[in-house]
Design a protein around this motif. Structure first.
Motif, PDB file in Angstrom:
ATOM      1  N   LYS A   2      39.923  42.841  35.415  1.00  0.00           N
ATOM      2  CA  LYS A   2      39.132  41.942  35.135  1.00  0.00           C
ATOM      3  C   LYS A   2      38.622  40.774  34.429  1.00  0.00           C
ATOM      4  CE  LYS A   2      36.742  44.592  38.020  1.00  0.00           C
ATOM      5  NZ  LYS A   2      35.930  46.317  38.322  1.00  0.00           N
ATOM      6  N   LYS A   3      39.038  41.251  33.100  1.00  0.00           N
ATOM      7  CA  LYS A   3      38.536  40.803  31.472  1.00  0.00           C
ATOM      8  C   LYS A   3      39.469  38.928  31.192  1.00  0.00           C
ATOM      9  CE  LYS A   3      37.813  44.172  28.147  1.00  0.00           C
ATOM     10  NZ  LYS A   3      37.858  44.706  27.534  1.00  0.00           N
ATOM     11  N   SER A   5      40.380  37.596  34.561  1.00  0.00           N
ATOM     12  CA  SER A   5      40.341  37.181  35.276  1.00  0.00           C
ATOM     13  C   SER A   5      38.742  36.115  35.121  1.00  0.00           C
ATOM     14  CB  SER A   5      40.068  37.853  37.326  1.00  0.00           C
ATOM     15  OG  SER A   5      39.827  36.709  37.839  1.00  0.00           O
ATOM     16  N   ALA A   6      38.305  36.642  33.982  1.00  0.00           N
ATOM     17  CA  ALA A   6      36.760  36.319  34.422  1.00  0.00           C
ATOM     18  C   ALA A   6      38.049  34.757  33.140  1.00  0.00           C
ATOM     19  CB  ALA A   6      36.309  37.081  33.483  1.00  0.00           C
ATOM     20  N   LEU A   7      38.276  35.116  31.930  1.00  0.00           N
ATOM     21  CA  LEU A   7      39.260  34.189  31.031  1.00  0.00           C
ATOM     22  C   LEU A   7      39.598  32.785  31.709  1.00  0.00           C
ATOM     23  CD1 LEU A   7      39.089  33.996  28.325  1.00  0.00           C
ATOM     24  CD2 LEU A   7      41.080  35.052  28.213  1.00  0.00           C
ATOM     25  N   LYS A   9      38.814  32.007  34.703  1.00  0.00           N
ATOM     26  CA  LYS A   9      38.249  31.929  35.955  1.00  0.00           C
ATOM     27  C   LYS A   9      37.490  30.392  34.651  1.00  0.00           C
ATOM     28  CE  LYS A   9      35.587  35.003  38.171  1.00  0.00           C
ATOM     29  NZ  LYS A   9      34.878  35.268  38.556  1.00  0.00           N
ATOM     30  N   GLN A  10      36.805  31.120  33.777  1.00  0.00           N
ATOM     31  CA  GLN A  10      36.138  30.344  32.351  1.00  0.00           C
ATOM     32  C   GLN A  10      36.892  29.291  32.216  1.00  0.00           C
ATOM     33  OE1 GLN A  10      35.392  32.491  28.715  1.00  0.00           O
ATOM     34  NE2 GLN A  10      33.072  31.435  28.651  1.00  0.00           N
ATOM     35  N   LYS A  15      35.381  29.365  40.435  1.00  0.00           N
ATOM     36  CA  LYS A  15      34.360  30.340  40.680  1.00  0.00           C
ATOM     37  C   LYS A  15      35.441  31.263  40.766  1.00  0.00           C
ATOM     38  CE  LYS A  15      30.904  27.156  42.938  1.00  0.00           C
ATOM     39  NZ  LYS A  15      30.640  27.075  43.771  1.00  0.00           N
ATOM     40  N   TYR A  17      39.248  33.584  40.470  1.00  0.00           N
ATOM     41  CA  TYR A  17      40.697  33.763  40.341  1.00  0.00           C
ATOM     42  C   TYR A  17      41.460  35.064  40.022  1.00  0.00           C
ATOM     43  CZ  TYR A  17      44.760  32.962  36.979  1.00  0.00           C
ATOM     44  OH  TYR A  17      46.282  32.421  37.329  1.00  0.00           O
ATOM     45  N   THR A  20      40.465  41.073  41.505  1.00  0.00           N
ATOM     46  CA  THR A  20      40.064  41.019  39.996  1.00  0.00           C
ATOM     47  C   THR A  20      40.317  42.985  40.286  1.00  0.00           C
ATOM     48  OG1 THR A  20      38.093  41.891  41.060  1.00  0.00           O
ATOM     49  CG2 THR A  20      38.172  39.480  39.645  1.00  0.00           C
TER      50      THR A  20
END
Length: 147
Positions: A2-3, A5-7, A9-10, A15, A17, A20
Motif C-alpha cells: 500500500k505504501k 502504491s501511494a508513493l 501515485k504521488q 489516481k 497505481y 494495493t
C-alpha cells in the motif's frame, strides 16, 4: 504494498497505481498448503507434483531427448552409408560398361588388323606369290613381301 502504491501515485500523479491488495488477493487462492491450489471462489484442489516427481519427469525427458538425438544421428549415418553404397554401385556399373566397351574395342581392333592384312595381301603386286606362300603355310614371308 500500500505504501509503494501511494508513493507511485504521488510520483506519477495518477489516481490509481496497481492493486494495493495484490498479495491478499493471490493468497486467497491458497489453502495454506502450497501443494494444492484452489481456483477462484470455488475450492477445487489440484495436486501439484512433488519435487521428486518433477526431478523424475526431468530425468525422463532428458533420457527421451538423448534417445531421440541418438536415433537422429544413427539415421543420418545410415543415410550417408546408403548414399555411399548407391554411389559405389553406380561406379561399379560404369566400370562394367567400360570393361565391356574395352573388350568390344579389342575385338574390333583384332578384326580390323586381320582385314588390313588380307587387303594388303590381295592388293600387293606380289599377290599371286603371297597366295602361294599362304597355301604352303609361309605366313611370315607373306606379310614381309606385302609391305
Amino acid at each position: 504494498m500500500k505504501k509503494f502504491s501511494a508513493l507511485q501515485k504521488q510520483k506519477t500523479g495518477s489516481k490509481v497505481y496497481g492493486d494495493t491488495n495484490y498479495v491478499d488477493n493471490v493468497l486467497r487462492y491458497y489453502d495454506g498448503d502450497t501443494s494444492s491450489v484452489s481456483s477462484g471462489k470455488t475450492k477445487n484442489k489440484y495436486t501439484l507434483p512433488s519435487v521428486s516427481d518433477m526431478a523424475k519427469a526431468k530425468e525422463d525427458a532428458q533420457k527421451t531427448y538423448s534417445e531421440l538425438d541418438e536415433k537422429q544421428y544413427q539415421n543420418r549415418v545410415n543415410w550417408i552409408n546408403d548414399y555411399i553404397t548407391e554411389s559405389q554401385n553406380k561406379l561399379d556399373n560404369i566400370d562394367s560398361l567400360i570393361a565391356i566397351s574395352q573388350s568390344k574395342q579389342s575385338a574390333y581392333s583384332e578384326t580390323s588388323s586381320k582385314l588390313l592384312t588380307v587387303l594388303l595381301l590381295f592388293l600387293s603386286p606380289n599377290s599371286l606369290r603371297i597366295q602361294k606362300r599362304l597355301a604352303n603355310g609361309e605366313k611370315k614371308k607373306c606379310l614381309k613381301s606385302a609391305t
